[in-house]
Design a protein around this motif. Structure first.
Motif, short mmCIF file in Angstrom:
data_model
loop_
_atom_site.label_atom_id
_atom_site.label_comp_id
_atom_site.label_asym_id
_atom_site.label_seq_id
_atom_site.Cartn_x
_atom_site.Cartn_y
_atom_site.Cartn_z
N GLY A 113 -3.26 -4.77 1.99
CA GLY A 113 -4.69 -4.90 2.22
C GLY A 113 -5.30 -5.73 1.11
O GLY A 113 -4.59 -6.43 0.36
N ILE A 127 -8.13 -2.17 11.41
CA ILE A 127 -8.01 -1.23 10.31
C ILE A 127 -7.52 0.09 10.88
O ILE A 127 -7.95 0.49 11.97
CB ILE A 127 -9.39 -0.99 9.63
CG1 ILE A 127 -10.02 -2.32 9.20
CG2 ILE A 127 -9.26 -0.04 8.45
CD1 ILE A 127 -9.33 -2.99 8.06
N ASN A 176 -4.70 -3.63 6.23
CA ASN A 176 -5.34 -4.15 7.44
C ASN A 176 -4.36 -5.05 8.18
O ASN A 176 -3.36 -5.51 7.61
CB ASN A 176 -6.66 -4.86 7.13
CG ASN A 176 -6.48 -6.12 6.31
OD1 ASN A 176 -5.96 -7.13 6.82
ND2 ASN A 176 -6.90 -6.10 5.05
N CYS A 221 0.84 -1.19 0.00
CA CYS A 221 0.00 0.00 0.00
C CYS A 221 0.88 1.25 0.00
O CYS A 221 2.08 1.18 0.29
CB CYS A 221 -0.92 -0.01 1.22
SG CYS A 221 -2.09 -1.39 1.25
N ASP A 222 0.28 2.37 -0.34
CA ASP A 222 0.99 3.64 -0.48
C ASP A 222 1.91 3.89 0.72
O ASP A 222 1.46 4.19 1.83
CB ASP A 222 -0.04 4.77 -0.59
CG ASP A 222 0.60 6.12 -0.89
OD1 ASP A 222 1.83 6.25 -0.76
OD2 ASP A 222 -0.14 7.05 -1.25
N LYS A 253 1.82 7.34 2.44
CA LYS A 253 0.68 7.56 3.34
C LYS A 253 0.80 6.75 4.62
O LYS A 253 0.54 7.27 5.71
CB LYS A 253 -0.61 7.18 2.61
CG LYS A 253 -1.86 7.38 3.45
CD LYS A 253 -3.11 7.09 2.64
CE LYS A 253 -4.36 7.36 3.48
NZ LYS A 253 -5.61 7.11 2.72
N TRP A 254 1.22 5.48 4.49
CA TRP A 254 1.20 4.59 5.66
C TRP A 254 2.56 4.44 6.33
O TRP A 254 2.67 3.78 7.36
CB TRP A 254 0.67 3.22 5.24
CG TRP A 254 -0.69 3.32 4.63
CD1 TRP A 254 -1.02 3.12 3.32
CD2 TRP A 254 -1.91 3.67 5.29
NE1 TRP A 254 -2.36 3.33 3.11
CE2 TRP A 254 -2.93 3.67 4.32
CE3 TRP A 254 -2.23 3.98 6.61
CZ2 TRP A 254 -4.26 3.97 4.62
CZ3 TRP A 254 -3.55 4.29 6.92
CH2 TRP A 254 -4.54 4.28 5.94
N VAL A 287 -14.15 -0.39 4.15
CA VAL A 287 -12.72 -0.26 3.85
C VAL A 287 -12.53 -0.23 2.34
O VAL A 287 -12.97 -1.13 1.63
CB VAL A 287 -11.91 -1.43 4.45
CG1 VAL A 287 -10.43 -1.20 4.23
CG2 VAL A 287 -12.23 -1.59 5.93
N ARG A 288 -11.87 0.79 1.86
CA ARG A 288 -11.63 0.90 0.43
C ARG A 288 -10.44 0.04 0.00
O ARG A 288 -9.52 -0.20 0.77
CB ARG A 288 -11.38 2.36 0.03
CG ARG A 288 -12.61 3.24 0.18
CD ARG A 288 -12.51 4.51 -0.65
NE ARG A 288 -13.75 5.26 -0.59
CZ ARG A 288 -14.82 5.02 -1.36
NH1 ARG A 288 -14.78 4.02 -2.25
NH2 ARG A 288 -15.90 5.76 -1.24
N SER A 289 -10.49 -0.39 -1.24
CA SER A 289 -9.38 -1.14 -1.82
C SER A 289 -8.09 -0.35 -1.65
O SER A 289 -8.06 0.86 -1.84
CB SER A 289 -9.66 -1.38 -3.31
OG SER A 289 -8.55 -1.97 -3.95
N ASP A 296 -12.98 -3.25 -2.43
CA ASP A 296 -13.67 -2.54 -1.36
C ASP A 296 -14.36 -3.57 -0.48
O ASP A 296 -14.85 -4.60 -0.95
CB ASP A 296 -14.72 -1.58 -1.92
CG ASP A 296 -14.10 -0.39 -2.63
OD1 ASP A 296 -12.89 -0.17 -2.47
OD2 ASP A 296 -14.84 0.31 -3.33
N THR A 339 -6.50 -0.05 1.21
CA THR A 339 -6.30 0.29 2.62
C THR A 339 -5.71 -0.92 3.33
O THR A 339 -6.25 -2.02 3.24
CB THR A 339 -7.64 0.65 3.29
OG1 THR A 339 -8.24 1.74 2.59
CG2 THR A 339 -7.42 1.03 4.75
#
Length: 407
Positions: free
Chosen positions: A124, A190, A142, A113-114, A117-118, A136-138, A128, A140
């Motif tokens: 994840g 999440i 977890n 994931c990005d 950002k993370w 939870v959006r695709s 979705d 994201t």
């Protein structure tokens, strides 16, 4: 069944079946990837999302090809395949298994994931995901997906000596640590959500604990242990755990119970203490007494057999082999394996079905939920069978050559 497949052969059949699609497949929860649903423009309605997702999850027929849901790789499914390939390499020593696992690990590293950002390596689902507790959006991350990917990368890194894989696994542990909620003393499922789910909390504790051990981070290790203690304090007197703390989380099912026990045991091995021995002992006693019939049938819930579920079978095989395992657990695992082959395996399709209910059967091919789990668990079971056989041969040889014994 007199011609039942042995575990070694079945594991090889399953990996060939998964590889035929290059490990892409459908998932019980991927309904919101439907191009048709997006054209309906109902995505703004939370109830519509949940209803559409549940329609595809519960349907006995695979509607996905008709509503534009594509087959895709799932990071957690790929992680399970890697863990299964490592088991295969230990069994066959053919080199191909590690080569294939390394190829898949490179894909996982590309699917993070990005990271801006993370901040850390995290994974994840590719769809979705709508549930009563959260949407939870695709893309994201977890806790559960990240934990299984971290476990796979760490295991492969230790097997190959590739430092990048261990570094990514450790970095994933740092992401998991960022999910720790000081206000409740547990790891969230999440980012930004408060739902307390025991299996996510315990696997996060196990993976964060391993990362803390590699980094020598005492504060991080303290958070992992304290989170595990939080779940242990919520174990019922009979040894069971409910799924979580919300009203609709009051059920007790087999594979989440298995997750809890496996994760708690893994953390305890990392920390090298015995604080959780009693919780594990009571949990295993409840697990053995409430989730298996004498013939090896794995119950879905503690109070209900149905549905028979391949995922539940796979986790049972892993739990019984990795947590406080003895001869009785190995015999139970053997009955479970044989019963699963008789009831859930489809020889013509060379794969397992999803679920069998009391009156209905769902034969949809779910790679992440079903085939990847079966490949990993059956491969681990096959290795345990081989180890047990070797130990028995060694004991027999020692017995045969004891002084005064005739051959």
């Amino acid at each position: 069944m007199t011609d039942r497949l042995d575990a070694d052969s079945l594991a090889d059949i399953l990996i060939a079946q998964c590889r035929a699609s290059d490990y892409a497949g459908y998932d019980p929860f991927d309904g919101l990837n439907s191009s048709f649903f997006k054209q309906l423009k109902l995505g703004a309605l939370p109830f519509a999302k949940i209803a559409w997702l549940q329609l595809h999850k519960r349907s006995l027929w695979n509607l996905r090809p008709f509503v534009g849901v594509p087959r895709r790789r799932n990071p957690k499914g790929i992680a399970l395949i890697i863990l299964g390939l490592i088991e295969r390499e230990r069994r066959l020593c053919d080199g191909w298994s590690i080569k294939e696992a390394t190829r898949l690990a490179e894909w996982l590293l590309e699917q993070r994931c990005d990271r801006e950002k993370w901040k850390h390596s995290a994974w994840g689902y590719h769809f979705d995901w709508a549930a009563r507790a959260f949407f939870v959006r695709s893309g994201t991350p977890n806790a559960i997906t990240t934990c299984y990917v971290a476990r796979a990368l760490a295991a492969l890194g230790l097997e190959t000596g590739e430092p990048r894989l261990l570094e990514a696994a450790t970095d994933a542990g740092l992401f998991v640590d960022s999910l720790f909620r000081a206000d409740g003393g547990y790891y969230a499922y999440i980012p930004g959500e408060s739902a307390f789910v025991h299996n996510a909390n315990l696997w996060a504790a196990a993976v964060a604990g391993e990362a803390a051990n590699r980094l020598g981070d005492d504060a991080m290790m303290h958070r992992a242990i304290s989170a595990a203690r939080r779940t242990v304090t919520m174990q019922r007197a009979d040894g069971a755990w409910q799924y979580g703390t919300r009203d609709h989380h009051s059920f007790v099912d087999g594979f989440h119970t298995g997750y809890n026990l496996e994760a708690l045991s893994a953390l305890q091995r990392t920390v090298k203490f015995d604080e959780f021995d009693e919780a594990i002992r009571r949990g295993m006693a409840y697990y053995r007494d409430n989730f298996f019939l004498p013939d090896g049938t794995v119950k879905y819930y503690d109070n209900s057999v149905w549905p028979l579920d391949t995922h539940s079978v796979a986790q049972a095989l892993l739990t019984l082999q990795s947590v406080d395992s003895g001869d009785d657990d190995h015999l139970l695992a053997t009955r479970i394996f044989e019963r699963a082959v008789d009831t859930l395996y489809m020889p013509r399709e060379c794969r397992f079905m999803y679920q069998k209910g009391k009156l209905t059967t769902n034969r949809i091919n779910y790679l992440r939920w079903t085939q990847a789990w079966a490949f990993y668990a059956i491969g681990a079971y096959a290795n345990r069978v081989r180890l047990k056989g070797e130990l028995q041969e060694q004991r027999q040889r020692r017995f045969e050559y004891l002084p005064g014994m005739t051959q």
